[in-house]
Motif scaffolding. Structure first.
Motif: not given
Length: 167
Positions: A140, A160, A164
Motif C-alpha cells: 500500500g 490498504q 489488511d
C-alpha cells in the motif's frame, strides 16, 4: 454633456452584452461505466443500471484498466480479496486484489466515481498508474497520481483494507 451620454450608453450596452452572455457548457452526458470482459460486480452493475435508467444518457466504458470482479474461475492457489468501499468527495472507490502465494498478481477496480464524464476520465488516467504502482510495490505504499488526489486517496484506502484482510 455628450460625453456623459455616450459613457452611460456604452456602459449600459456593455452590461447588457455581459449579462446576456451564455458560457459554453459541455453537452457531455453523465456517464456510467460497465465492467470489462472480466465480468461485473453487483455494485457496479447497480450503479450502471441506475444511472442509465434516468434517460438520455450514454454509457462510457473505460478499457484501460480491469473493471468489475476478476475473481471468476480463479486458478488454484489464487485468492480474490475485495477492499472496503472508500468514500471520496467525488464518489466511492473499491478495488479487488488477486493474490497468489501472498503476492499481488492482479488488481481490478470494482467501483469508481462515475457522476460525470470528467470523473470517468480521471479514473481512466489514474487507475492504470495506481495499479502498476501497486503491482510494483506489492503493498500500500504507493504515490498518489497528480490531478487525481481524491481518487488516489480512495484507491489507497481500499487497497490498504484489502491488504489488511488475510486470505
Amino acid at each position: 454633456m455628450r460625453r456623459v451620454i455616450l459613457a452611460v450608453t456604452g456602459t449600459i450596452a456593455g452590461l447588457v452584452a455581459l449579462l446576456s452572455f451564455k458560457s459554453h457548457v459541455p453537452s457531455a452526458p453523465v456517464a456510467a461505466t460497465a465492467g470489462g470482459p472480466g465480468g461485473t460486480s453487483s455494485s457496479s452493475t447497480s450503479s450502471s443500471s441506475s444511472s442509465s435508467s434516468s434517460g438520455g444518457q450514454t454509457e462510457v466504458v473505460p478499457g484501460a484498466f480491469p473493471q468489475g470482479s476478476i475473481a471468476k474461475n480463479l486458478p488454484a492457489g489464487e485468492a480474490a480479496v475485495d477492499g472496503k468501499v472508500a468514500s471520496t468527495a467525488y464518489g466511492p472507490v473499491q478495488i479487488q486484489l488477486i493474490k497468489k502465494n501472498g503476492k499481488i498478481v492482479k488488481v481490478a477496480v470494482l467501483v469508481q466515481p462515475t457522476n460525470t464524464l470528467h470523473d470517468v476520465q480521471i479514473g481512466e488516467f489514474a487507475f492504470p498508474k495506481l495499479i502498476s504502482e501497486t503491482l510494483a510495490a506489492q503493498g500500500g505504499k504507493i504515490d498518489a497520481v497528480s490531478g487525481a488526489s481524491y481518487t488516489s486517496a480512495g484507491y489507497i484506502q481500499s487497497l490498504q483494507s484489502a491488504l489488511d484482510k488475510r486470505s
